[in-house]
Scaffold this motif. Structure first.
Motif, PDB file in Angstrom:
ATOM      1  N   CYS A  54      14.222  30.274  88.781  1.00 47.60           N
ATOM      2  CA  CYS A  54      13.051  31.149  88.649  1.00 47.60           C
ATOM      3  C   CYS A  54      11.762  30.496  89.109  1.00 47.60           C
ATOM      4  N   TYR A  55      11.488  29.286  88.592  1.00 49.19           N
ATOM      5  CA  TYR A  55      10.193  28.668  88.894  1.00 49.19           C
ATOM      6  C   TYR A  55      10.101  28.212  90.347  1.00 49.19           C
ATOM      7  N   VAL A  56      11.249  27.905  90.966  1.00 52.92           N
ATOM      8  CA  VAL A  56      11.248  27.596  92.403  1.00 52.92           C
ATOM      9  C   VAL A  56      10.934  28.861  93.190  1.00 52.92           C
ATOM     10  N   ASP A  57      11.591  29.941  92.826  1.00 54.13           N
ATOM     11  CA  ASP A  57      11.392  31.223  93.505  1.00 54.13           C
ATOM     12  C   ASP A  57       9.949  31.702  93.374  1.00 54.13           C
ATOM     13  N   ALA A  58       9.368  31.548  92.178  1.00 53.97           N
ATOM     14  CA  ALA A  58       8.037  32.093  91.910  1.00 53.97           C
ATOM     15  C   ALA A  58       6.904  31.173  92.342  1.00 53.97           C
ATOM     16  N   LEU A  59       7.096  29.858  92.193  1.00 52.95           N
ATOM     17  CA  LEU A  59       5.999  28.919  92.403  1.00 52.95           C
ATOM     18  C   LEU A  59       6.188  27.968  93.585  1.00 52.95           C
ATOM     19  N   TYR A  60       7.436  27.639  93.899  1.00 52.85           N
ATOM     20  CA  TYR A  60       7.701  26.674  94.973  1.00 52.85           C
ATOM     21  C   TYR A  60       8.758  27.214  95.938  1.00 52.85           C
ATOM     22  N   PRO A  61       8.495  28.390  96.544  1.00 51.94           N
ATOM     23  CA  PRO A  61       9.509  28.974  97.441  1.00 51.94           C
ATOM     24  C   PRO A  61       9.852  28.076  98.621  1.00 51.94           C
ATOM     25  N   GLU A  62       8.920  27.189  99.006  1.00 53.00           N
ATOM     26  CA  GLU A  62       9.188  26.279 100.124  1.00 53.00           C
ATOM     27  C   GLU A  62      10.356  25.341  99.813  1.00 53.00           C
ATOM     28  N   VAL A  63      10.610  25.081  98.525  1.00 53.33           N
ATOM     29  CA  VAL A  63      11.752  24.254  98.137  1.00 53.33           C
ATOM     30  C   VAL A  63      13.061  24.988  98.431  1.00 53.33           C
ATOM     31  N   GLY A  64      13.091  26.297  98.127  1.00 52.18           N
ATOM     32  CA  GLY A  64      14.266  27.099  98.444  1.00 52.18           C
ATOM     33  C   GLY A  64      14.513  27.186  99.933  1.00 52.18           C
ATOM     34  N   VAL A  65      13.444  27.366 100.700  1.00 48.73           N
ATOM     35  CA  VAL A  65      13.564  27.447 102.162  1.00 48.73           C
ATOM     36  C   VAL A  65      14.093  26.123 102.711  1.00 48.73           C
ATOM     37  N   SER A  66      13.568  25.010 102.215  1.00 43.59           N
ATOM     38  CA  SER A  66      14.016  23.692 102.675  1.00 43.59           C
ATOM     39  C   SER A  66      15.483  23.458 102.338  1.00 43.59           C
ATOM     40  N   THR A  67      15.902  23.921 101.165  1.00 42.58           N
ATOM     41  CA  THR A  67      17.306  23.791 100.774  1.00 42.58           C
ATOM     42  C   THR A  67      18.203  24.534 101.744  1.00 42.58           C
ATOM     43  N   TYR A  68      17.821  25.766 102.078  1.00 47.24           N
ATOM     44  CA  TYR A  68      18.604  26.570 103.019  1.00 47.24           C
ATOM     45  C   TYR A  68      18.676  25.896 104.391  1.00 47.24           C
ATOM     46  N   LYS A  69      17.537  25.458 104.887  1.00 52.64           N
ATOM     47  CA  LYS A  69      17.499  24.816 106.211  1.00 52.64           C
ATOM     48  C   LYS A  69      18.369  23.559 106.246  1.00 52.64           C
ATOM     49  N   LEU A  70      18.278  22.770 105.186  1.00 49.59           N
ATOM     50  CA  LEU A  70      19.035  21.523 105.147  1.00 49.59           C
ATOM     51  C   LEU A  70      20.532  21.783 105.107  1.00 49.59           C
ATOM     52  N   LEU A  71      20.967  22.691 104.256  1.00 42.74           N
ATOM     53  CA  LEU A  71      22.399  22.994 104.162  1.00 42.74           C
ATOM     54  C   LEU A  71      22.926  23.577 105.464  1.00 42.74           C
ATOM     55  N   LYS A  72      22.163  24.456 106.094  1.00 41.54           N
ATOM     56  CA  LYS A  72      22.583  25.043 107.372  1.00 41.54           C
ATOM     57  C   LYS A  72      22.654  23.985 108.469  1.00 41.54           C
ATOM     58  N   SER A  73      21.713  23.038 108.454  1.00 45.56           N
ATOM     59  CA  SER A  73      21.691  22.001 109.491  1.00 45.56           C
ATOM     60  C   SER A  73      22.920  21.099 109.420  1.00 45.56           C
ATOM     61  N   LEU A  74      23.570  21.077 108.251  1.00 40.44           N
ATOM     62  CA  LEU A  74      24.763  20.248 108.068  1.00 40.44           C
ATOM     63  C   LEU A  74      26.044  21.018 108.393  1.00 40.44           C
ATOM     64  N   GLY A  75      25.892  22.227 108.947  1.00 42.57           N
ATOM     65  CA  GLY A  75      27.040  23.015 109.375  1.00 42.57           C
ATOM     66  C   GLY A  75      27.739  23.764 108.260  1.00 42.57           C
ATOM     67  N   LEU A  76      27.073  23.938 107.127  1.00 43.92           N
ATOM     68  CA  LEU A  76      27.691  24.631 105.992  1.00 43.92           C
ATOM     69  C   LEU A  76      27.470  26.137 106.080  1.00 43.92           C
TER      70      LEU A  76
END
Length: 240
Positions: A5-27
């Motif tokens: 919740c608090y990542v989604d509401a206050l630190y969405p850039e953390v969620g975006v970085s997580t997605y980018k990182l996981l995708k960059s590893l071919g997942l």
């Protein structure tokens, strides 16, 4: 991918970085848009009955995945350790598949290289849930060989300088409800922790929990202390 919740509401850039990182590893990464809170705030406040339907929804939504990865040691720990006890009426499938992004990258993917660059000195914050519930680093009170999965991953980042504060796994004073019910104690613990991080002469404090970083950032801003805070996944994904 589970975004608290608090990542989604206050630190969405953390969620975006997580997605980018996981995708960059071919997942193969999916983000179920109907996900909600895992129930940790209710559970921590003593209202476990209110957390039960959230645990059931979480399990229903995520049970079909191989892994559920979250950029939050505290939320991942709550799901894995407490959801099975909450769901007494049915089998809890998703809890055992849930991992913090640091332990997932370190233990499952076994990342040995990253394309990221972060030419700054950082001080590593070992959050309580990460140390004592997920084993992201060794607890200082036990006579065991020292390890730190956060630092292992950060060492893959080009240009970074890594430091640890005195008392490396001491609590920052956040603790969710503790910060509300024991405000003065929480604030003083936060100030002590920020000062120890600053004593390393780091530019940034980093760690696996935005909640702890948020608490220390608030203390630092109120005291006008010159130090910045950044989630570890943002460093690992820097430049992607």
């Amino acid at each position: 991918m589970f975004i608290p919740c608090y990542v989604d509401a206050l630190y969405p850039e953390v969620g975006v970085s997580t997605y980018k990182l996981l995708k960059s590893l071919g997942l193969d990464v999916d983000y179920p848009e109907k996900q909600t809170c895992c129930g940790q705030p209710m559970g921590n406040a003593g209202f476990e009955r209110m957390a039960v339907p959230l645990a059931e929804k979480y399990d229903q939504l995520f049970s079909g995945y191989d892994y559920v990865v979250a950029p939050s040691a505290s939320c991942a720990a709550y799901v894995r350790l407490f959801h099975p006890n909450l769901m007494k009426e049915r089998e809890c499938v998703a809890a055992s598949k849930t991992m913090d992004v640091v332990e997932f990258l370190h233990d499952v993917v076994k990342v040995d290289r990253l394309p990221s660059k972060f030419p700054h000195k950082v001080s590593v914050h070992n959050s309580c849930h990460g140390v004592r519930e997920l084993g992201l680093s060794s607890p200082s009170e036990r006579n065991v060989p020292r390890f730190n999965k956060i630092i292992d991953l950060l060492r893959l980042v080009e240009g970074i300088e890594i430091a640890e504060p005195e008392r490396p796994d001491e609590c920052c004073g956040f603790g969710g409800m503790f910060a509300v019910e024991e405000q003065a104690v929480s604030a003083r613990m936060g100030l002590d922790k920020v000062r120890r991080h600053m004593a390393t002469e780091a530019e940034y404090v980093t760690g696996p929990d935005s909640s702890c970083l948020m608490h220390m950032q608030g203390v630092a801003q109120k005291q006008k202390l010159d130090i910045k805070f950044i989630h570890v996944v943002q460093i690992l994904a820097a430049g992607l």
